[in-house]
Each structure stands twice: as structure tokens, then as C-alpha cells.
Write a protein that holds these residues in place. Structure first.
Motif, mmCIF file in Angstrom:
data_model
loop_
_atom_site.group_PDB
_atom_site.id
_atom_site.type_symbol
_atom_site.label_atom_id
_atom_site.label_comp_id
_atom_site.label_asym_id
_atom_site.label_seq_id
_atom_site.Cartn_x
_atom_site.Cartn_y
_atom_site.Cartn_z
ATOM 1 N N GLN A 1 52.299 53.248 35.661
ATOM 2 C CA GLN A 1 52.643 52.914 37.047
ATOM 3 C C GLN A 1 51.389 52.690 37.877
ATOM 4 O O GLN A 1 51.334 51.755 38.687
ATOM 5 N N LEU A 2 50.362 53.537 37.694
ATOM 6 C CA LEU A 2 49.110 53.336 38.423
ATOM 7 C C LEU A 2 48.441 52.033 38.012
ATOM 8 O O LEU A 2 47.870 51.337 38.844
ATOM 9 N N ARG B 1 49.934 49.277 36.958
ATOM 10 C CA ARG B 1 50.670 48.168 37.590
ATOM 11 C C ARG B 1 50.286 48.006 39.055
ATOM 12 O O ARG B 1 50.188 46.892 39.560
ATOM 13 N N LYS B 2 50.074 49.116 39.734
ATOM 14 C CA LYS B 2 49.807 49.091 41.168
ATOM 15 C C LYS B 2 48.339 48.789 41.514
ATOM 16 O O LYS B 2 48.072 48.088 42.485
ATOM 17 N N HIS B 3 47.396 49.301 40.720
ATOM 18 C CA HIS B 3 45.990 49.254 41.128
ATOM 19 C C HIS B 3 45.068 48.396 40.266
ATOM 20 O O HIS B 3 44.010 47.981 40.743
ATOM 21 N N LYS C 1 50.239 43.827 34.613
ATOM 22 C CA LYS C 1 51.658 43.466 34.533
ATOM 23 C C LYS C 1 52.366 44.206 33.405
ATOM 24 O O LYS C 1 53.566 44.424 33.457
#
Length: 93
Positions: free
Chosen positions: A33-34, A36-38, A45
Motif C-alpha cells: 500500500q505504501l 502504491r501511494k509513495h 502500480k
């Protein structure tokens, strides 16, 4: 026969941001998740998934962290010409 590994990574521009993300991971945040976000790498992706690669293909500091470091533990910040990485080796063979 060349060694192979599979890993996840998060690539960011600054050591400070890399360390902040590592702290979040140590507090239980989800690596993918980190990523994908950062992460600024196209692999963001896929949650930082790099797939399987041969030893010697990645940047030298990245390669050393993957093939000499432990599996399933976050390593980094690792500095390369691309920026700062957090690396999680899924397996080596």
C-alpha cells in the motif's frame, strides 16, 4: 548458474522520506500500500513488485542489498542513482 531473487521496493527522492516510510512499516503499515501511494517507480502500480531478476541486473547498491541481505525484512534506505529505496526480498535462489 546465476542467482535469482524476487523483491518489492519503494523508491522515493529523499532519504528523509525513505526513513519516514520505514518508520511507518516498522509500526505495521502495509508495504504494498505504501509503494502504491509513495513510490516514484513504475512498479508502484503493482505494489512495488519487481518480479524475478538475476543477480547483477539491478543497480549495484540495490543488487548488494537484495543478494546479501535477509529475506522478508525491510532494508534501507538504499541509495542508487534513481533515489532511495526500501527493499523487501521475497525470495532468493
Amino acid at each position: 548458474m546465476s542467482r535469482r531473487a524476487a523483491a518489492l521496493h519503494i523508491l522515493v527522492k529523499t532519504q528523509k522520506q525513505c526513513q519516514e516510510l520505514r518508520t511507518q512499516l516498522e509500526q505495521g503499515a502495509n508495504f504494498q500500500q505504501l509503494a502504491r501511494k509513495h513510490s516514484i517507480c513504475p512498479s508502484a502500480k503493482r505494489g512495488g513488485e519487481l518480479g524475478e531478476f538475476k543477480q547483477g541486473v539491478m543497480a549495484p547498491a540495490f543488487d548488494k542489498a537484495v543478494f546479501k541481505g535477509p529475506e522478508l525484512q525491510v532494508q534501507g534506505p538504499v541509495k542508487t542513482r534513481f533515489g532511495y529505496h526500501l527493499i523487501k526480498v521475497l525470495y532468493k535462489r
